[in-house]
Design a protein around this motif. Structure first.
Motif, PDB file in Angstrom:
ATOM      1  N   VAL A 151      -6.669   8.938  14.392  1.00 27.45           N
ATOM      2  CA  VAL A 151      -5.690   8.151  13.640  1.00 27.45           C
ATOM      3  C   VAL A 151      -5.381   6.889  14.432  1.00 27.45           C
ATOM      4  CG1 VAL A 151      -3.406   8.131  12.588  1.00 27.45           C
ATOM      5  CG2 VAL A 151      -4.724  10.266  12.661  1.00 27.45           C
ATOM      6  N   LEU A 152      -5.641   5.718  13.844  1.00 29.68           N
ATOM      7  CA  LEU A 152      -5.475   4.434  14.519  1.00 29.68           C
ATOM      8  C   LEU A 152      -4.360   3.636  13.850  1.00 29.68           C
ATOM      9  CD1 LEU A 152      -8.526   5.386  14.849  1.00 29.68           C
ATOM     10  CD2 LEU A 152      -9.080   2.984  15.127  1.00 29.68           C
ATOM     11  N   CYS A 153      -3.661   2.842  14.668  1.00 29.86           N
ATOM     12  CA  CYS A 153      -2.658   1.912  14.153  1.00 29.86           C
ATOM     13  C   CYS A 153      -2.816   0.599  14.907  1.00 29.86           C
ATOM     14  CB  CYS A 153      -1.251   2.466  14.327  1.00 29.86           C
ATOM     15  SG  CYS A 153       0.051   1.325  13.776  1.00 29.86           S
ATOM     16  N   ASP A 154      -3.052  -0.476  14.182  1.00 28.85           N
ATOM     17  CA  ASP A 154      -3.259  -1.784  14.796  1.00 28.85           C
ATOM     18  C   ASP A 154      -1.902  -2.428  15.064  1.00 28.85           C
ATOM     19  OD1 ASP A 154      -4.287  -4.108  15.755  1.00 28.85           O
ATOM     20  OD2 ASP A 154      -4.967  -4.886  13.821  1.00 28.85           O
ATOM     21  N   THR A 155      -1.425  -2.311  16.297  1.00 26.36           N
ATOM     22  CA  THR A 155      -0.130  -2.881  16.664  1.00 26.36           C
ATOM     23  C   THR A 155      -0.199  -3.441  18.073  1.00 26.36           C
ATOM     24  OG1 THR A 155       2.215  -2.408  16.996  1.00 26.36           O
ATOM     25  CG2 THR A 155       0.682  -0.620  17.444  1.00 26.36           C
ATOM     26  N   ARG A 156       0.586  -4.480  18.325  1.00 24.14           N
ATOM     27  CA  ARG A 156       0.634  -5.095  19.651  1.00 24.14           C
ATOM     28  C   ARG A 156       1.903  -4.702  20.400  1.00 24.14           C
ATOM     29  NH1 ARG A 156      -4.347  -6.726  21.202  1.00 24.14           N
ATOM     30  NH2 ARG A 156      -5.421  -7.736  19.457  1.00 24.14           N
ATOM     31  N   SER A 157       2.739  -3.873  19.810  1.00 28.76           N
ATOM     32  CA  SER A 157       4.013  -3.524  20.423  1.00 28.76           C
ATOM     33  C   SER A 157       3.876  -2.266  21.275  1.00 28.76           C
ATOM     34  CB  SER A 157       5.077  -3.307  19.344  1.00 28.76           C
ATOM     35  OG  SER A 157       4.720  -2.222  18.509  1.00 28.76           O
ATOM     36  N   VAL A 158       4.883  -2.022  22.118  1.00 30.81           N
ATOM     37  CA  VAL A 158       4.948  -0.788  22.895  1.00 30.81           C
ATOM     38  C   VAL A 158       5.968   0.136  22.243  1.00 30.81           C
ATOM     39  CG1 VAL A 158       4.202  -1.792  25.072  1.00 30.81           C
ATOM     40  CG2 VAL A 158       6.621  -1.851  24.473  1.00 30.81           C
ATOM     41  N   THR A 159       5.771   1.417  22.432  1.00 31.74           N
ATOM     42  CA  THR A 159       6.634   2.388  21.765  1.00 31.74           C
ATOM     43  C   THR A 159       7.018   3.505  22.716  1.00 31.74           C
ATOM     44  OG1 THR A 159       6.808   3.887  19.869  1.00 31.74           O
ATOM     45  CG2 THR A 159       4.657   3.695  20.908  1.00 31.74           C
ATOM     46  N   LYS A 160       8.205   4.064  22.504  1.00 31.09           N
ATOM     47  CA  LYS A 160       8.647   5.218  23.288  1.00 31.09           C
ATOM     48  C   LYS A 160       8.617   6.495  22.472  1.00 31.09           C
ATOM     49  CE  LYS A 160      11.897   5.015  26.308  1.00 31.09           C
ATOM     50  NZ  LYS A 160      13.203   4.868  27.001  1.00 31.09           N
ATOM     51  N   GLN A 161       8.381   6.359  21.161  1.00 35.88           N
ATOM     52  CA  GLN A 161       8.363   7.550  20.315  1.00 35.88           C
ATOM     53  C   GLN A 161       7.397   7.362  19.153  1.00 35.88           C
ATOM     54  OE1 GLN A 161      11.607   8.904  17.349  1.00 35.88           O
ATOM     55  NE2 GLN A 161      12.101  10.031  19.226  1.00 35.88           N
ATOM     56  N   VAL A 162       6.629   8.405  18.889  1.00 40.70           N
ATOM     57  CA  VAL A 162       5.701   8.406  17.755  1.00 40.70           C
ATOM     58  C   VAL A 162       6.023   9.610  16.885  1.00 40.70           C
ATOM     59  CG1 VAL A 162       3.296   8.549  17.016  1.00 40.70           C
ATOM     60  CG2 VAL A 162       3.887   7.272  19.090  1.00 40.70           C
ATOM     61  N   GLU A 163       6.201   9.359  15.586  1.00 45.03           N
ATOM     62  CA  GLU A 163       6.427  10.432  14.625  1.00 45.03           C
ATOM     63  C   GLU A 163       5.316  10.401  13.576  1.00 45.03           C
ATOM     64  OE1 GLU A 163      10.056  11.979  11.776  1.00 45.03           O
ATOM     65  OE2 GLU A 163       9.413   9.877  11.593  1.00 45.03           O
ATOM     66  N   ILE A 164       4.718  11.562  13.325  1.00 47.77           N
ATOM     67  CA  ILE A 164       3.686  11.672  12.295  1.00 47.77           C
ATOM     68  C   ILE A 164       4.182  12.619  11.205  1.00 47.77           C
ATOM     69  CG2 ILE A 164       1.363  12.495  11.786  1.00 47.77           C
ATOM     70  CD1 ILE A 164       0.422  11.467  14.362  1.00 47.77           C
ATOM     71  N   VAL A 165       4.083  12.162   9.960  1.00 48.67           N
ATOM     72  CA  VAL A 165       4.499  12.958   8.812  1.00 48.67           C
ATOM     73  C   VAL A 165       3.313  13.101   7.861  1.00 48.67           C
ATOM     74  CG1 VAL A 165       6.132  13.211   6.912  1.00 48.67           C
ATOM     75  CG2 VAL A 165       6.846  12.050   9.030  1.00 48.67           C
ATOM     76  N   PHE A 166       2.926  14.356   7.566  1.00 45.17           N
ATOM     77  CA  PHE A 166       1.830  14.620   6.643  1.00 45.17           C
ATOM     78  C   PHE A 166       2.371  14.848   5.237  1.00 45.17           C
ATOM     79  CE2 PHE A 166       0.596  16.240  10.854  1.00 45.17           C
ATOM     80  CZ  PHE A 166      -0.535  15.484  11.076  1.00 45.17           C
ATOM     81  N   LEU A 167       1.511  14.730   4.247  1.00 46.02           N
ATOM     82  CA  LEU A 167       1.925  14.932   2.865  1.00 46.02           C
ATOM     83  C   LEU A 167       2.266  16.389   2.589  1.00 46.02           C
ATOM     84  CD1 LEU A 167      -0.571  12.611   0.926  1.00 46.02           C
ATOM     85  CD2 LEU A 167       1.812  12.160   1.564  1.00 46.02           C
TER      86      LEU A 167
END
Length: 462
Positions: A151-167
């Motif tokens: 799973v890829l996301c094209d972003t230039r920012s930094v993050t401290k938290q990632v949340e994934i939600v499936f259908l």
């Protein structure tokens, strides 16, 4: 006689060249520039031997990608998702990963229990500076295999938290968050000058290459750190990449003692065009064993680290990211070619994965594995027709190599013409068959002309 001598000399020279490519234990690659991260050991191509897997904290192609799933964590994922065991799985519809420090987000690998649909998933990233969550607007899901998804996301920012939600709920066995790979190892380095000292009875030059030798030992007596001379000027250390890379993290390992020599250092990265792509100036006067600097991924070809003191010492510089390849290439050194179902698609640089699926006839990691004899099409998901001989067909088109008796056509979906029978309808009915008509499978006559009898009307009536 001369030709035999030249052949002998060539053979000896070739063997010497081959011998020089053998790497020290724990290293592999064309220049021995990749470090082994297998549970056991690696072969010269980087594959894990004896069927072992990646060591904890590493994953991906040749175990070169650092796994952030268990690194600097303030909230842990369920143990079944980070134990490295793809047989321990749990049912989830959402999960969240939080770190103590921000990281540049690039991609996640999700391993499921069975084939699943990850299309439509939502990926939320909490911004490190504003503490607000942003939904990734450009999520790419790549089916590596029936149970492995990137799973890829094209972003230039930094993050401290990632949340994934499936259908819907999905049975997930493992999750890996990519921290990139250390692209600085064994690359070309330079520093203002080199300091030499007798260490363990040996006159040792503490040159710039010691910061990219893979040894993070901070003890100066192990001679694994760089050291410049005591000059009345600021000192600089540089690493120059053989290829431009997207970089999102720098780790500088300090020495002991005299760790104060890195106070207020500066780090500047440059693109291949020579423009500044990232800069950092340390403002903390606290002694630290190592410094971690994170950023969104930016193109980097050269990195300069400059001291604020008269001496610069670095025990290791790790730079994490991935290579930038020209289309249609991918891989650790951009030597592999994309093989996507959509020939205009740029494949994922780390694995060669394609959002459109693999080109017809191929499947697996990097779309490099050919279909078996009984499957065809993109990702080899189609079964060959049962009408094909042994259910085997062309892996690209699905055309049968040959047909079962009584059938013909590309897909063996048509019966033989009335006067033909057998495999591929290649045989003609007996001339003793009435009107040359016979069973299209075995050739038995429907009826016989006068004076003959038998299955093939081959017997004469007496």
């Amino acid at each position: 006689m001369i030709s035999n001598l030249m052949l002998f000399l060539f053979t000896v020279l070739f063997q010497l060249v081959i011998a020089t490519t053998d790497c020290d234990p724990g290293w592999f690659g064309s220049k021995c520039q990749y470090k082994c991260h297998c549970v056991n050991t690696c072969d010269q191509q980087g594959g894990c031997v004896d069927g072992s897997s990646c060591a904890p904290g590493w994953f991906g192609p040749l175990c070169q990608y650092q796994d952030l799933a268990t690194l600097n964590t303030s909230s842990t994922l369920p143990p079944d998702l980070t134990d490295g065991d793809s047989s321990t799985c749990i049912e989830v519809q959402t999960f969240t990963k939080t770190w103590d420090i921000p990281y540049g987000f690039t991609w996640i690998r999700i391993i499921t229990k069975q084939k699943a649909s990850l299309q439509g998933l939502v990926l939320n990233l909490k911004n490190a500076s504003t503490d607000s969550a942003t939904r990734c607007a450009d999520v790419t899901v790549i089916n590596v295999t029936n149970t492995i998804y990137d799973v890829l996301c094209d972003t230039r920012s930094v993050t401290k938290q990632v949340e994934i939600v499936f259908l819907s709920q999905i049975s997930i066995c493992s999750v890996h968050f990519s921290g990139g790979r250390n692209v600085a190892l064994k690359e070309k380095t330079w520093q203002t000058n080199d300091y030499s000292e007798i260490i363990n009875g040996i006159n040792t030059t503490l040159d710039a290459s010691r910061a990219v030798d893979g040894n993070t030992n901070a003890n100066f007596t192990y001679a694994s750190c760089t050291h410049t001379k005591d000059d009345d000027k600021k000192e600089t250390w540089s690493v120059m990449f053989s290829n431009e890379h997207n970089v999102n993290r720098y780790i500088l390992y300090n020495r002991e003692p005299h760790s104060d020599r890195l106070h207020k250092f500066t780090l500047i990265s440059y693109s291949q065009r020579g423009t500044e792509s990232f800069s950092y100036a340390d403002k903390d006067m606290t002694d630290k064993p190592f410094y971690t600097i994170t950023t969104g991924p930016f193109p980097v070809a050269k990195v300069n680290i400059t001291s604020s003191t008269k001496i610069l010492t670095l025990c290791e510089v790790e730079i994490y990211g991935d290579i930038i390849c020209n289309e249609p290439n991918y891989g650790l050194e951009c030597t592999k070619t994309c093989n996507c179902n959509d020939p205009t698609e740029t494949c994922f640089v780390a694995t060669g994965g394609c959002q459109s699926g693999c080109a017809a006839g191929y499947q697996g990691v990097g779309c490099s594995q050919s279909c078996d004899k009984t499957h065809y099409g993109s990702n080899c998901i189609n079964d060959c027709s049962k009408n094909c001989t042994n259910a085997e067909c062309n892996s690209t088109s699905g055309d049968c190599f040959s047909c079962n008796p009584g059938l013909q056509g590309r897909l063996c979906d048509k019966a033989c013409n009335a006067t033909y029978y057998g495999q591929d309808c290649s045989k003609r009915c007996s001339t003793n068959c009435t009107d040359l008509l016979c069973n299209n499978v075995n050739g038995f006559c429907i009826s016989c002309i006068n004076g003959t009898h038998g299955d093939l009307c081959e017997k004469v009536k007496l």
